[in-house]
Design a protein around this motif. Structure first.
Motif, PDB file in Angstrom:
ATOM      1  N   ARG A 342       0.829  -1.206   0.000  1.00 18.33           N
ATOM      2  CA  ARG A 342       0.000   0.000   0.000  1.00 18.33           C
ATOM      3  C   ARG A 342       0.867   1.261   0.000  1.00 18.33           C
ATOM      4  O   ARG A 342       0.589   2.228  -0.721  1.00 18.33           O
ATOM      5  CB  ARG A 342      -0.931  -0.007   1.214  1.00 18.33           C
ATOM      6  CG  ARG A 342      -1.919   1.167   1.221  1.00 18.33           C
ATOM      7  CD  ARG A 342      -2.681   1.243   2.528  1.00 18.33           C
ATOM      8  NE  ARG A 342      -3.557   0.119   2.710  1.00 18.33           N
ATOM      9  CZ  ARG A 342      -3.545  -0.701   3.764  1.00 18.33           C
ATOM     10  NH1 ARG A 342      -2.655  -0.499   4.732  1.00 18.33           N
ATOM     11  NH2 ARG A 342      -4.385  -1.706   3.856  1.00 18.33           N
ATOM     12  N   ASP A 343       1.929   1.254   0.796  1.00 19.95           N
ATOM     13  CA  ASP A 343       2.813   2.420   0.858  1.00 19.95           C
ATOM     14  C   ASP A 343       3.504   2.672  -0.480  1.00 19.95           C
ATOM     15  O   ASP A 343       3.692   3.824  -0.881  1.00 19.95           O
ATOM     16  CB  ASP A 343       3.875   2.222   1.953  1.00 19.95           C
ATOM     17  CG  ASP A 343       3.284   2.284   3.354  1.00 19.95           C
ATOM     18  OD1 ASP A 343       2.139   2.762   3.491  1.00 19.95           O
ATOM     19  OD2 ASP A 343       3.955   1.838   4.300  1.00 19.95           O
ATOM     20  N   ALA A 344       3.886   1.598  -1.172  1.00 19.25           N
ATOM     21  CA  ALA A 344       4.652   1.744  -2.416  1.00 19.25           C
ATOM     22  C   ALA A 344       3.765   1.986  -3.631  1.00 19.25           C
ATOM     23  O   ALA A 344       4.110   2.776  -4.518  1.00 19.25           O
ATOM     24  CB  ALA A 344       5.514   0.506  -2.641  1.00 19.25           C
ATOM     25  N   TRP A 345       2.622   1.315  -3.691  1.00 20.54           N
ATOM     26  CA  TRP A 345       1.793   1.357  -4.896  1.00 20.54           C
ATOM     27  C   TRP A 345       0.485   2.122  -4.722  1.00 20.54           C
ATOM     28  O   TRP A 345      -0.205   2.404  -5.711  1.00 20.54           O
ATOM     29  CB  TRP A 345       1.471  -0.065  -5.362  1.00 20.54           C
ATOM     30  CG  TRP A 345       2.657  -0.803  -5.926  1.00 20.54           C
ATOM     31  CD1 TRP A 345       3.915  -0.321  -6.131  1.00 20.54           C
ATOM     32  CD2 TRP A 345       2.676  -2.167  -6.365  1.00 20.54           C
ATOM     33  NE1 TRP A 345       4.725  -1.302  -6.670  1.00 20.54           N
ATOM     34  CE2 TRP A 345       3.993  -2.440  -6.826  1.00 20.54           C
ATOM     35  CE3 TRP A 345       1.723  -3.187  -6.408  1.00 20.54           C
ATOM     36  CZ2 TRP A 345       4.358  -3.693  -7.322  1.00 20.54           C
ATOM     37  CZ3 TRP A 345       2.086  -4.430  -6.904  1.00 20.54           C
ATOM     38  CH2 TRP A 345       3.386  -4.685  -7.359  1.00 20.54           C
ATOM     39  N   GLY A 346       0.116   2.410  -3.478  1.00 18.25           N
ATOM     40  CA  GLY A 346      -1.132   3.126  -3.256  1.00 18.25           C
ATOM     41  C   GLY A 346      -2.369   2.269  -3.450  1.00 18.25           C
ATOM     42  O   GLY A 346      -3.469   2.802  -3.635  1.00 18.25           O
ATOM     43  N   VAL A 347      -2.216   0.951  -3.439  1.00 13.70           N
ATOM     44  CA  VAL A 347      -3.356   0.040  -3.573  1.00 13.70           C
ATOM     45  C   VAL A 347      -3.290  -1.000  -2.452  1.00 13.70           C
ATOM     46  O   VAL A 347      -2.212  -1.269  -1.910  1.00 13.70           O
ATOM     47  CB  VAL A 347      -3.383  -0.672  -4.945  1.00 13.70           C
ATOM     48  CG1 VAL A 347      -3.668   0.317  -6.059  1.00 13.70           C
ATOM     49  CG2 VAL A 347      -2.075  -1.414  -5.203  1.00 13.70           C
ATOM     50  N   THR A 348      -4.423  -1.579  -2.135  1.00 14.04           N
ATOM     51  CA  THR A 348      -4.498  -2.563  -1.068  1.00 14.04           C
ATOM     52  C   THR A 348      -4.682  -3.959  -1.656  1.00 14.04           C
ATOM     53  O   THR A 348      -5.579  -4.170  -2.488  1.00 14.04           O
ATOM     54  CB  THR A 348      -5.683  -2.257  -0.130  1.00 14.04           C
ATOM     55  OG1 THR A 348      -5.491  -0.954   0.449  1.00 14.04           O
ATOM     56  CG2 THR A 348      -5.780  -3.283   0.985  1.00 14.04           C
ATOM     57  N   ILE A 349      -3.834  -4.886  -1.236  1.00 15.25           N
ATOM     58  CA  ILE A 349      -4.005  -6.271  -1.658  1.00 15.25           C
ATOM     59  C   ILE A 349      -5.300  -6.805  -1.052  1.00 15.25           C
ATOM     60  O   ILE A 349      -5.540  -6.674   0.142  1.00 15.25           O
ATOM     61  CB  ILE A 349      -2.830  -7.152  -1.193  1.00 15.25           C
ATOM     62  CG1 ILE A 349      -1.501  -6.597  -1.701  1.00 15.25           C
ATOM     63  CG2 ILE A 349      -3.010  -8.589  -1.681  1.00 15.25           C
ATOM     64  CD1 ILE A 349      -0.287  -7.345  -1.159  1.00 15.25           C
ATOM     65  N   ARG A 350      -6.114  -7.409  -1.898  1.00 17.79           N
ATOM     66  CA  ARG A 350      -7.425  -7.889  -1.444  1.00 17.79           C
ATOM     67  C   ARG A 350      -7.450  -9.421  -1.450  1.00 17.79           C
ATOM     68  O   ARG A 350      -7.191 -10.041  -2.464  1.00 17.79           O
ATOM     69  CB  ARG A 350      -8.519  -7.327  -2.349  1.00 17.79           C
ATOM     70  CG  ARG A 350      -8.650  -5.807  -2.268  1.00 17.79           C
ATOM     71  CD  ARG A 350      -9.713  -5.252  -3.201  1.00 17.79           C
ATOM     72  NE  ARG A 350      -9.280  -5.213  -4.593  1.00 17.79           N
ATOM     73  CZ  ARG A 350      -9.674  -6.063  -5.527  1.00 17.79           C
ATOM     74  NH1 ARG A 350     -10.522  -7.036  -5.221  1.00 17.79           N
ATOM     75  NH2 ARG A 350      -9.236  -5.951  -6.769  1.00 17.79           N
ATOM     76  N   ASP A 351      -7.765  -9.974  -0.302  1.00 20.06           N
ATOM     77  CA  ASP A 351      -7.849 -11.433  -0.162  1.00 20.06           C
ATOM     78  C   ASP A 351      -9.116 -11.977  -0.806  1.00 20.06           C
ATOM     79  O   ASP A 351     -10.134 -11.285  -0.910  1.00 20.06           O
ATOM     80  CB  ASP A 351      -7.885 -11.821   1.324  1.00 20.06           C
ATOM     81  CG  ASP A 351      -6.499 -11.871   1.940  1.00 20.06           C
ATOM     82  OD1 ASP A 351      -5.528 -12.014   1.192  1.00 20.06           O
ATOM     83  OD2 ASP A 351      -6.397 -11.757   3.173  1.00 20.06           O
ATOM     84  N   GLY A 352      -9.046 -13.247  -1.163  1.00 17.75           N
ATOM     85  CA  GLY A 352     -10.224 -13.971  -1.607  1.00 17.75           C
ATOM     86  C   GLY A 352     -10.135 -15.404  -1.110  1.00 17.75           C
ATOM     87  O   GLY A 352      -9.040 -15.930  -0.906  1.00 17.75           O
ATOM     88  N   PHE A 353     -11.279 -16.015  -0.905  1.00 20.51           N
ATOM     89  CA  PHE A 353     -11.316 -17.393  -0.413  1.00 20.51           C
ATOM     90  C   PHE A 353     -12.163 -18.262  -1.332  1.00 20.51           C
ATOM     91  O   PHE A 353     -13.301 -17.932  -1.668  1.00 20.51           O
ATOM     92  CB  PHE A 353     -11.897 -17.439   1.007  1.00 20.51           C
ATOM     93  CG  PHE A 353     -12.173 -18.840   1.504  1.00 20.51           C
ATOM     94  CD1 PHE A 353     -11.159 -19.604   2.043  1.00 20.51           C
ATOM     95  CD2 PHE A 353     -13.456 -19.382   1.402  1.00 20.51           C
ATOM     96  CE1 PHE A 353     -11.406 -20.903   2.487  1.00 20.51           C
ATOM     97  CE2 PHE A 353     -13.710 -20.678   1.842  1.00 20.51           C
ATOM     98  CZ  PHE A 353     -12.684 -21.440   2.384  1.00 20.51           C
ATOM     99  N   GLY A 354     -11.604 -19.363  -1.731  1.00 19.26           N
ATOM    100  CA  GLY A 354     -12.327 -20.366  -2.511  1.00 19.26           C
ATOM    101  C   GLY A 354     -11.571 -21.674  -2.398  1.00 19.26           C
ATOM    102  O   GLY A 354     -10.621 -21.795  -1.624  1.00 19.26           O
ATOM    103  N   GLN A 355     -11.981 -22.648  -3.148  1.00 21.16           N
ATOM    104  CA  GLN A 355     -11.359 -23.964  -3.109  1.00 21.16           C
ATOM    105  C   GLN A 355     -11.328 -24.552  -4.514  1.00 21.16           C
ATOM    106  O   GLN A 355     -11.950 -24.011  -5.430  1.00 21.16           O
ATOM    107  CB  GLN A 355     -12.163 -24.902  -2.193  1.00 21.16           C
ATOM    108  CG  GLN A 355     -12.318 -24.433  -0.767  1.00 21.16           C
ATOM    109  CD  GLN A 355     -13.222 -25.381   0.010  1.00 21.16           C
ATOM    110  OE1 GLN A 355     -14.378 -25.598  -0.350  1.00 21.16           O
ATOM    111  NE2 GLN A 355     -12.683 -25.970   1.061  1.00 21.16           N
TER     112      GLN A 355
END
Length: 574
Positions: A342-355
């Protein structure tokens, strides 16, 4: 029979699918509307390669749009437009048909990230064949299992892997990509076939399309069966999670043979009319990867936590135009990685859950608040219920389940050839994921762990994942796995198996620093009480086999050599 005549209503499947797709693209940052109003397409006959991919390829707007872009480590690259891949897959489908591939035949597909992989996937879908994806890491024993239990009638593999099949019995067609070994057909002959394909009839939506051998962390691999709808259409949810839209260039770091490769290197990006981008490398190089992200204009990036943790070792701020869509999958990320990106790119990594059994069920979707530690909320089209294992009733903490009264499209049919496992997975009106989570008043779900990994210590429930996440924040820890170790007083105590980062010694001083760190960051009842530096046993797909570590602890009669305990250090802080 013409291509358009393969169904009684030639546009019905395409139109239904496009309606659902366009709705999610239009509301990709409007979760509330998407959640309330999205409806899965109602499909009775549907062939994704013919009814979707080929129709996208025929759209003049996509005449020059790349469907696939592969860059090699040496700088060479290949790019194929939607129309090119449509024609090439037609040739492969016609040639495979000439070699005896028929609707319903099962085919092992064992290729790397090369154009022939995507051509064969599309060709098999057009033919109605059933794909058994296989990683090139498999050895003869694994392949015998797949040929036998998978009832494979055809194999498409790299010529470099042909030798692995020498001792794999069976009456199956052998097709080699690359130089042709003796007794094998040459895939290259497919390019002399006709580039106009005519299907032999309609494809039923419920027809089988994929058989995935799961990685088997606790038992022999299961055969997860998906249909021509459950993955192709089901991955509309994955497209929504990532936020993909037409024109995106999407890079997903995943190896062929595993479900995540199909998720984000086939169905989700092509559902969005985006470009699938691949960078092949033999050894991970963060700076080289960043250079390709910039040069090729990658707008969307998905990677497992291991890659994210290696990536932040580089200077992310050197990337002038970082991807605007970044997601993580495989396991939740620790806060330090998210903050650095977030500090470097200004975006937030978003988690996802599946199988492997499903498409994305739960995710942090674009434009929504991301709560630290949470996987997000149930995505449109999925009704997630947390069920208390003891009472079988909905709860705020429990097993993550899907309500089958509103069965999502992106859910497997079951485990092929295993009625007992299928019945267990679909018991009591729910699909049971085998994962445990907790949910807050806003519907945000936090991952706790696998049902068979969560354990009790001094009557407190312990989530191995929570402890592992804290351990990974320590500079000396590269990987960690937490399991219960028998204890005469507390019944069990948390023990950490730790793989050290380079430059750190497996000695008492390092152990003491790690113990101190966990005391500062965990509640007393969650503290790691024992620690051992060791390599972690893993499945072929890279998942940690905690069951093996638990067995090691249960079988131990004496304190293992090399094990450190917190009470060895009376001066511990915290």
């Amino acid at each position: 029979m013409s291509n358009e005549a393969h169904t009684a209503h030639p546009n019905a499947g395409h139109d239904e699918f496009r309606r659902a797709r366009d709705f999610l693209v239009a509301h990709r940052e409007d979760y509330d509307t998407a959640r309330a109003e999205f409806r899965w397409p109602e499909l009775t006959e549907f062939n994704w390669a013919l009814d979707w991919f080929d129709r996208v390829a025929a759209d003049p707007a996509n005449a020059e749009r790349y469907a696939l872009w592969i860059v090699e480590e040496d700088g060479t690259e290949g790019r194929w437009t939607y129309p090119e891949l449509s024609r090439r897959s037609n040739q492969v489908a016609n040639w495979l048909r000439a070699q005896g591939v028929r609707r319903g035949d099962r085919m092992i597909l064992m290729l790397g990230n090369q154009v022939e992989l995507w051509e064969t996937i599309l060709a098999a879908i057009k033919l109605g064949a059933v794909l058994i994806p296989a990683t090139t890491l498999l050895g003869p024993a694994d392949l015998r299992d797949r040929v036998d239990r998978g009832e494979a009638r055809h194999v498409v593999a790299r010529s470099a892997d042909a030798e692995k099949f020498t001792d794999v019995p069976g009456d199956y067609t052998r097709i080699a990509v690359g130089e042709r070994p003796g007794g094998w057909l040459s895939y290259g002959d497919a390019y002399s076939a006709d580039d106009a394909f005519t299907p032999d009839g309609p494809t039923q939506a419920a027809d089988p399309l994929l058989l995935y051998f799961t990685s088997g962390t606790t038992a022999k691999p299961k055969l997860v069966q998906h249909t021509h709808v459950s993955y192709p259409a089901g991955h509309l949810s994955t497209m929504y999670w990532i936020g993909l839209e037409p024109g995106d260039v999407h890079l997903n770091v995943a190896s062929p043979g595993w479900a995540k490769h199909a998720w984000s290197n086939v169905f989700a990006p092509w559902n969005a009319e985006a470009t699938v981008f691949l960078y092949n490398y033999s050894r991970f190089d963060a700076d080289a990867l960043l250079a390709q992200l910039e040069r090729c204009g990658v707008t969307s990036f998905c990677a497992p936590p291991t890659v994210w943790r290696m990536l932040i070792q580089a200077d992310l701020s050197t990337l002038p135009t970082p991807p605007t869509k970044v997601v993580g999958a495989g396991e939740p990320l620790n806060p330090e990685v998210i903050e650095q990106v977030r500090d470097a790119w200004g975006v937030t990594i978003r988690d996802g859950f599946g199988q492997t059994e499903t498409t994305v069920q739960i995710a942090n979707t674009p434009g929504q608040e991301v709560k630290p530690g949470s996987m997000g909320r149930a995505v449109p089209g999925f009704d997630v219920v947390l069920v208390d294992p003891a009472s079988g009733e909905p709860a705020t903490e429990g097993e993550l389940c899907l309500d089958l009264s509103r069965r999502p499209t992106g859910l497997m049919v079951g485990y092929a050839g295993d009625e007992d496992r299928t019945a267990t997975a679909f018991a009591n009106g729910y699909y049971h994921t085998g994962d445990v989570g907790s949910i807050d008043e806003d519907g945000y779900i936090t991952y706790v762990g696998r049902t068979d990994d969560v354990f009790k210590a001094s009557d407190y429930r312990i989530s191995p994942f929570e402890l592992e996440s804290v351990l990974l924040e320590h500079e000396a820890v590269a990987e960690a796995a937490v399991v219960p170790a028998p204890d005469p007083i507390r019944l069990a105590v948390p023990k950490a198996y730790v793989v050290l980062a380079s430059g750190h010694a497996a000695d008492e001083a390092t152990a003491e620093r790690i113990f101190t760190f966990t005391r500062e960051h965990l509640a007393p009842y969650k503290r790691v009480r024992r620690l051992e530096f060791a390599e972690l046993p893993k499945t072929i797909s890279g998942k940690i086999r905690r069951v093996e570590l638990r067995g090691r602890e249960n079988d131990a009669t004496d304190r293992p050599a090399g094990e450190f305990r917190d009470d060895d250090f009376p001066g511990l802080k915290g």
